[in-house]
Design a protein around this motif. Structure first.
Motif, PDB file in Angstrom:
ATOM      1  N   ASP A 176      -9.684  -2.460   1.189  1.00  0.00           N
ATOM      2  CA  ASP A 176      -8.328  -3.770   0.832  1.00  0.00           C
ATOM      3  C   ASP A 176      -7.302  -2.953  -0.096  1.00  0.00           C
ATOM      4  O   ASP A 176      -6.837  -2.325  -1.041  1.00  0.00           O
ATOM      5  N   ILE A 177      -6.275  -2.221   0.963  1.00  0.00           N
ATOM      6  CA  ILE A 177      -5.170  -1.397   0.442  1.00  0.00           C
ATOM      7  C   ILE A 177      -3.752  -2.217   0.311  1.00  0.00           C
ATOM      8  O   ILE A 177      -3.872  -1.409  -0.960  1.00  0.00           O
ATOM      9  N   TYR A 178      -3.919  -3.432   0.087  1.00  0.00           N
ATOM     10  CA  TYR A 178      -2.989  -3.811  -1.185  1.00  0.00           C
ATOM     11  C   TYR A 178      -3.252  -4.357  -2.486  1.00  0.00           C
ATOM     12  O   TYR A 178      -2.915  -5.143  -3.268  1.00  0.00           O
ATOM     13  N   GLY A 179      -5.005  -4.196  -2.791  1.00  0.00           N
ATOM     14  CA  GLY A 179      -5.426  -4.581  -4.159  1.00  0.00           C
ATOM     15  C   GLY A 179      -5.241  -6.437  -4.347  1.00  0.00           C
ATOM     16  O   GLY A 179      -5.466  -6.986  -4.897  1.00  0.00           O
ATOM     17  N   ASP A 180      -5.501  -6.942  -2.408  1.00  0.00           N
ATOM     18  CA  ASP A 180      -5.300  -8.888  -2.563  1.00  0.00           C
ATOM     19  C   ASP A 180      -6.974  -9.336  -2.051  1.00  0.00           C
ATOM     20  O   ASP A 180      -6.590 -10.121  -2.024  1.00  0.00           O
ATOM     21  N   GLY A 181      -8.020  -8.296  -2.048  1.00  0.00           N
ATOM     22  CA  GLY A 181      -9.775  -8.860  -2.449  1.00  0.00           C
ATOM     23  C   GLY A 181      -9.571  -8.537  -1.054  1.00  0.00           C
ATOM     24  O   GLY A 181     -10.405  -8.763  -0.310  1.00  0.00           O
ATOM     25  N   HIS A 182      -8.515  -8.724   0.690  1.00  0.00           N
ATOM     26  CA  HIS A 182      -8.482  -8.480   1.685  1.00  0.00           C
ATOM     27  C   HIS A 182      -8.701  -7.184   2.486  1.00  0.00           C
ATOM     28  O   HIS A 182      -7.932  -6.959   1.950  1.00  0.00           O
ATOM     29  N   ALA A 183      -9.991  -7.066   3.503  1.00  0.00           N
ATOM     30  CA  ALA A 183      -9.751  -5.919   3.547  1.00  0.00           C
ATOM     31  C   ALA A 183      -8.609  -5.585   4.895  1.00  0.00           C
ATOM     32  O   ALA A 183      -8.574  -6.119   6.295  1.00  0.00           O
ATOM     33  N   THR A 184      -8.174  -4.658   4.599  1.00  0.00           N
ATOM     34  CA  THR A 184      -6.859  -4.002   5.555  1.00  0.00           C
ATOM     35  C   THR A 184      -7.121  -3.105   6.574  1.00  0.00           C
ATOM     36  O   THR A 184      -7.713  -1.947   5.762  1.00  0.00           O
ATOM     37  N   ILE A 185      -6.999  -3.761   7.729  1.00  0.00           N
ATOM     38  CA  ILE A 185      -7.255  -2.159   8.804  1.00  0.00           C
ATOM     39  C   ILE A 185      -5.580  -1.032   9.237  1.00  0.00           C
ATOM     40  O   ILE A 185      -4.841  -1.359   9.797  1.00  0.00           O
ATOM     41  N   ALA A 186      -6.107   0.165   8.653  1.00  0.00           N
ATOM     42  CA  ALA A 186      -5.229   0.892   9.114  1.00  0.00           C
ATOM     43  C   ALA A 186      -5.226   1.488  10.503  1.00  0.00           C
ATOM     44  O   ALA A 186      -6.594   2.189  10.686  1.00  0.00           O
ATOM     45  N   VAL A 187      -4.334   1.324  10.630  1.00  0.00           N
ATOM     46  CA  VAL A 187      -4.483   1.944  12.724  1.00  0.00           C
ATOM     47  C   VAL A 187      -3.501   3.897  12.749  1.00  0.00           C
ATOM     48  O   VAL A 187      -2.453   3.390  12.646  1.00  0.00           O
ATOM     49  N   ALA A 188      -4.303   4.371  13.524  1.00  0.00           N
ATOM     50  CA  ALA A 188      -3.737   5.243  14.262  1.00  0.00           C
ATOM     51  C   ALA A 188      -3.502   5.659  15.670  1.00  0.00           C
ATOM     52  O   ALA A 188      -4.620   5.052  16.107  1.00  0.00           O
ATOM     53  N   GLY A 224      -7.860   6.915   0.563  1.00  0.00           N
ATOM     54  CA  GLY A 224      -8.503   7.329  -1.050  1.00  0.00           C
ATOM     55  C   GLY A 224      -7.441   7.066  -1.613  1.00  0.00           C
ATOM     56  O   GLY A 224      -6.046   6.595  -1.765  1.00  0.00           O
ATOM     57  N   ASP A 225      -7.895   7.843  -3.542  1.00  0.00           N
ATOM     58  CA  ASP A 225      -6.452   7.857  -4.559  1.00  0.00           C
ATOM     59  C   ASP A 225      -6.688   9.130  -5.339  1.00  0.00           C
ATOM     60  O   ASP A 225      -7.913   9.575  -5.678  1.00  0.00           O
ATOM     61  N   LEU A 226      -5.826   9.598  -4.349  1.00  0.00           N
ATOM     62  CA  LEU A 226      -5.678  11.253  -5.183  1.00  0.00           C
ATOM     63  C   LEU A 226      -5.176  11.196  -7.302  1.00  0.00           C
ATOM     64  O   LEU A 226      -6.350  12.122  -7.269  1.00  0.00           O
ATOM     65  N   ASP A 227      -4.450  10.486  -6.802  1.00  0.00           N
ATOM     66  CA  ASP A 227      -3.868  10.230  -8.079  1.00  0.00           C
ATOM     67  C   ASP A 227      -4.335   9.657  -9.286  1.00  0.00           C
ATOM     68  O   ASP A 227      -4.521   9.859 -10.401  1.00  0.00           O
ATOM     69  N   GLY A 228      -5.741   8.800  -8.857  1.00  0.00           N
ATOM     70  CA  GLY A 228      -6.356   7.916 -10.002  1.00  0.00           C
ATOM     71  C   GLY A 228      -5.518   7.016 -10.597  1.00  0.00           C
ATOM     72  O   GLY A 228      -6.217   6.490 -11.177  1.00  0.00           O
ATOM     73  N   ASP A 229      -4.323   5.957  -9.722  1.00  0.00           N
ATOM     74  CA  ASP A 229      -3.922   5.112 -10.844  1.00  0.00           C
ATOM     75  C   ASP A 229      -3.760   4.046 -10.025  1.00  0.00           C
ATOM     76  O   ASP A 229      -3.351   2.716 -10.353  1.00  0.00           O
ATOM     77  N   GLY A 230      -5.387   3.907  -8.601  1.00  0.00           N
ATOM     78  CA  GLY A 230      -5.820   2.497  -8.899  1.00  0.00           C
ATOM     79  C   GLY A 230      -5.474   1.943  -7.304  1.00  0.00           C
ATOM     80  O   GLY A 230      -5.394   1.188  -6.357  1.00  0.00           O
ATOM     81  N   ALA A 231      -4.042   2.898  -6.686  1.00  0.00           N
ATOM     82  CA  ALA A 231      -3.275   1.885  -5.820  1.00  0.00           C
ATOM     83  C   ALA A 231      -3.826   3.274  -4.933  1.00  0.00           C
ATOM     84  O   ALA A 231      -3.630   4.480  -4.202  1.00  0.00           O
ATOM     85  N   LEU A 232      -4.052   3.204  -3.397  1.00  0.00           N
ATOM     86  CA  LEU A 232      -4.860   2.976  -2.776  1.00  0.00           C
ATOM     87  C   LEU A 232      -3.842   3.899  -1.344  1.00  0.00           C
ATOM     88  O   LEU A 232      -3.151   3.267  -1.306  1.00  0.00           O
ATOM     89  N   GLU A 233      -4.055   4.979  -1.053  1.00  0.00           N
ATOM     90  CA  GLU A 233      -2.761   5.189  -0.626  1.00  0.00           C
ATOM     91  C   GLU A 233      -3.514   5.817   1.032  1.00  0.00           C
ATOM     92  O   GLU A 233      -4.546   6.104   1.236  1.00  0.00           O
ATOM     93  N   VAL A 234      -2.473   5.753   1.977  1.00  0.00           N
ATOM     94  CA  VAL A 234      -3.526   5.977   3.471  1.00  0.00           C
ATOM     95  C   VAL A 234      -2.108   6.943   4.115  1.00  0.00           C
ATOM     96  O   VAL A 234      -1.593   7.603   4.085  1.00  0.00           O
ATOM     97  N   VAL A 279       2.021   4.753   0.326  1.00  0.00           N
ATOM     98  CA  VAL A 279       1.253   3.822   0.133  1.00  0.00           C
ATOM     99  C   VAL A 279       1.511   2.131  -0.004  1.00  0.00           C
ATOM    100  O   VAL A 279       3.115   2.085  -0.953  1.00  0.00           O
ATOM    101  N   PRO A 280       1.138   1.876   0.335  1.00  0.00           N
ATOM    102  CA  PRO A 280       1.150   0.460   1.076  1.00  0.00           C
ATOM    103  C   PRO A 280       1.743  -0.809  -0.336  1.00  0.00           C
ATOM    104  O   PRO A 280       2.751  -1.356  -0.013  1.00  0.00           O
ATOM    105  N   SER A 281       1.077  -0.781  -1.310  1.00  0.00           N
ATOM    106  CA  SER A 281       1.221  -1.614  -2.175  1.00  0.00           C
ATOM    107  C   SER A 281       2.531  -1.490  -3.015  1.00  0.00           C
ATOM    108  O   SER A 281       2.842  -2.281  -3.330  1.00  0.00           O
ATOM    109  N   LYS A 282       2.975   0.089  -2.881  1.00  0.00           N
ATOM    110  CA  LYS A 282       4.294   0.050  -3.932  1.00  0.00           C
ATOM    111  C   LYS A 282       5.361   0.406  -2.478  1.00  0.00           C
ATOM    112  O   LYS A 282       6.330   1.062  -3.542  1.00  0.00           O
ATOM    113  N   GLY A 283       5.076   0.332  -1.750  1.00  0.00           N
ATOM    114  CA  GLY A 283       6.031  -0.180  -0.467  1.00  0.00           C
ATOM    115  C   GLY A 283       6.962   1.559  -0.654  1.00  0.00           C
ATOM    116  O   GLY A 283       7.623   1.878  -0.150  1.00  0.00           O
TER     117      GLY A 283
END
Length: 435
Positions: free
Chosen positions: A159-171, A208-218, A241-245
Motif C-alpha cells: 500500500d505505497i500511497y496509503g490509500d488502502g490499495h495494493a500498488t505494484i512496484a516494478v523494475a 519498507g520504512d527505514l525512517d519510521g515516518d509511516g510513508a513507504l519507500e521504494v 517515496v511516491p506518497s510524498k512525491g
C-alpha cells in the motif's frame, strides 16, 4: 591474496553466460564468517503438519530447449508445488509470449486471490485469475523499452500511497525504468513511471520504512548492463517515496561494484526497517578465475551516508543473489539467510551490536545455483518458518526445517531431466491457485 574460484563455479558461469555479469573495485577487509556445520547424524525430516497445506510454492523459470542442435530459450515457465494427499505434487504452465518468468507472486483482488507474473522478452506484467478452465491471464502492462532487451525483472506489492490499495512496484531492463501499477476503481491499472535511464538494468525492488515516518519507500538497484568478463559493472541503490512525491535519491554508492539483491526488513527487532545490500564480488586474473574481492552484505539504516554501509558479513564467492529473512528456529527472532553462487547457504544472526559483524553459520555447503533462489515461509502454518532453496546445480528444490537447533534437509522436488533451467524466484501462493 587472490583466491582461486572453485572449478564448479567457473563451469556454471560459462554455461549461464547469457545472464551473468562481473564487477570491480577493491573491497575493504572482509568480515569472513566462521562456518559452523551441523554435528552428528541428521535426523529424518518431520512431515508437514497437515495432510494438505493451505499454501504452496510458485517457481519462476527460464528453460532451454534443443532446436536445430542448439540449446535456445523456450517459453516462459511457472512451476507449482503443493502438498496434497501426503506428498508434494508438481504442476506447471507455460507462456510463449515471453522466454522467461523472472517472478510470480500472489496478488489479492476483489474477486479473490490471483497471481502476478513478470515476463521478459517480451516485457509483460500479467494477472492470472482462477477460472473453471484454470488460470487465465490478462495483461496489465506490456512495453518495449526501446533498448536491446525488454524485461520485467522484479516486483513488490504494498500500500505505497496509503490509500488502502495494493500498488505494484516494478523494475525493468534495460532502459532503467522503475514504475508503479496503481489499481483503479474500474479494475484497470494506471502505470506511473518513476524513472527512466538509458542502458541501465534495474534488478531488484524492495519496499519498507527505514525512517519510521509511516510513508513507504521504494528501493531499487540500477546498474550498468550485465558483464561476464570481470570488467567493472558499477551500480548503486536508490530510493523513491511516491506518497510524498519524492523522486530518486541515492542511498548506497557501490563504486565500481554493484548489487543485484537487496532486502528491507527489521531483523534486529528495533521497530525500524534496515536495508541490506548484497554487493557482488570482484574477479580477476587469467580468465577471471581469481576472486579479488568477496561478496559483502552491507547494512544501511535511515541516514547512513551512501558510502558508509556497514559490512556485516562477507563470503568467498562472486555472487549472492538471494537474501531472505524469517524465524527459522522458533525463538521469535528473525534470521537472515544468504544463498551464494557456489559456497552454499548461510544463516546470519545479529550479535550484541547489530551494526557490527554478525554471527554466521553454514546451513548447507552442497547447494549452488546462478541465482540460487531461496525463501523463508511458513507454509505448514506452525508459526515457524521453513527455508526453501532451489539448488539448480543439483536440479533439486529443497526444504529445511530446524530440529534440535540444526537444519534438516529434505528434497521435495527432483527434476527428471537435465535440460538447463534458471530458477529466478520462488514465492508462496495460496494452494487454491495451484493447478
Amino acid at each position: 591474496m587472490r583466491r582461486r574460484l572453485p572449478v564448479r563455479t567457473l563451469a556454471l558461469a560459462s554455461a549461464l553466460a547469457v545472464c551473468a555479469c562481473g564487477s570491480g573495485e577493491k573491497a575493504a577487509p572482509p568480515v569472513v564468517p566462521e562456518p559452523v556445520p551441523a554435528a552428528g547424524p541428521i535426523p529424518a525430516p518431520a512431515p508437514p503438519a497437515a495432510a494438505d497445506l493451505g499454501k504452496g510454492l510458485v517457481l519462476a523459470l527460464a528453460q532451454f530447449v534443443e532446436r536445430d542442435g542448439k540449446s535456445v530459450p523456450g517459453p516462459a515457465r511457472l512451476e507449482f508445488l503443493a502438498y496434497r494427499d501426503g506428498k508434494w505434487q508438481m504442476s506447471a504452465l507455460e507462456d510463449p509470449e515471453s522466454n522467461v518468468f523472472h517472478k510470480a507472486l500472489a496478488y489479492d483482488t476483489a474477486a479473490g486471490p490471483s497471481l502476478l507474473s513478470l515476463g521478459g522478452s517480451a516485457a509483460i506484467v500479467k494477472l492470472w485469475e482462477k477460472t473453471a478452465q484454470g488460470l487465465v491471464a490478462k495483461t496489465l502492462w506490456r512495453k518495449d523499452f526501446g533498448g536491446k532487451f525488454s524485461r520485467m525483472r522484479d516486483a513488490e506489492v504494498a500500500d505505497i500511497y496509503g490509500d488502502g490499495h495494493a500498488t505494484i512496484a516494478v523494475a525493468t531492463h534495460d532502459q532503467g525504468v522503475v514504475a508503479l501499477l496503481r489499481p483503479q476503481a474500474d479494475g484497470a491499472f494506471e502505470v506511473v513511471e518513476l524513472d527512466h535511464e538509458q542502458n541501465t538494468f534495474v534488478h531488484e525492488i524492495e519496499i519498507g520504512d527505514l525512517d519510521g515516518d509511516g510513508a513507504l519507500e521504494v528501493y531499487a538497484t540500477p546498474s550498468e548492463p550485465n558483464r561476464l568478463d570481470g570488467t567493472p559493472q558499477s551500480g548503486r541503490v536508490v530510493r523513491y517515496v511516491p506518497s510524498k512525491g519524492e523522486g530518486r535519491t541515492e542511498v548506497a554508492d557501490l563504486g565500481k561494484r554493484h548489487a543485484k539483491e537487496i532486502l528491507v526488513a527489521d531483523i534486529d527487532g528495533d521497530g525500524r526497517d534496515e536495508l541490506y545490500v548484497s554487493v557482488e564480488g570482484e574477479v580477476g586474473g587469467e580468465g577471471g578465475k581469481d576472486l579479488v574481492s568477496p561478496v559483502e552484505i552491507r547494512r544501511y539504516d535511515a541516514g547512513t551516508p551512501p558510502d558508509q554501509g556497514v559490512v556485516i558479513a562477507s563470503f568467498d564467492d562472486r555472487l549472492c543473489r538471494f537474501l531472505t529473512a524469517g524465524d527459522l528456529d522458533g525463538d521469535g527472532k528473525p534470521e537472515l539467510v544468504a544463498a551464494t553462487f557456489s559456497s552454499g547457504v548461510w544463516l546470519l544472526r545479529p550479535g550484541s551490536d547489530p551494526k557490527g559483524a554478525w554471527k554466521s553459520e553454514l546451513v548447507d555447503a552442497d547447494s549452488a545455483g546462478f541465482e540460487h533462489a531461496a525463501l523463508i515461509s511458513d507454509l505448514d502454518g506452525d508459526g515457524i518458518g521453513e527455508l526453501y532453496v532451489a539448488s539448480d546445480q543439483h536440479k533439486e528444490l529443497r526444504r529445511y526445517t530446524w530440529q534440535g537447533g540444526r537444519p534438516v534437509r529434505e528434497v521435495i522436488y527432483k527434476r527428471a531431466d537435465d535440460r538447463p533451467i534458471f530458477t529466478w524466484n520462488l514465492m508462496p501462493v495460496p494452494a487454491e491457485l495451484i493447478p
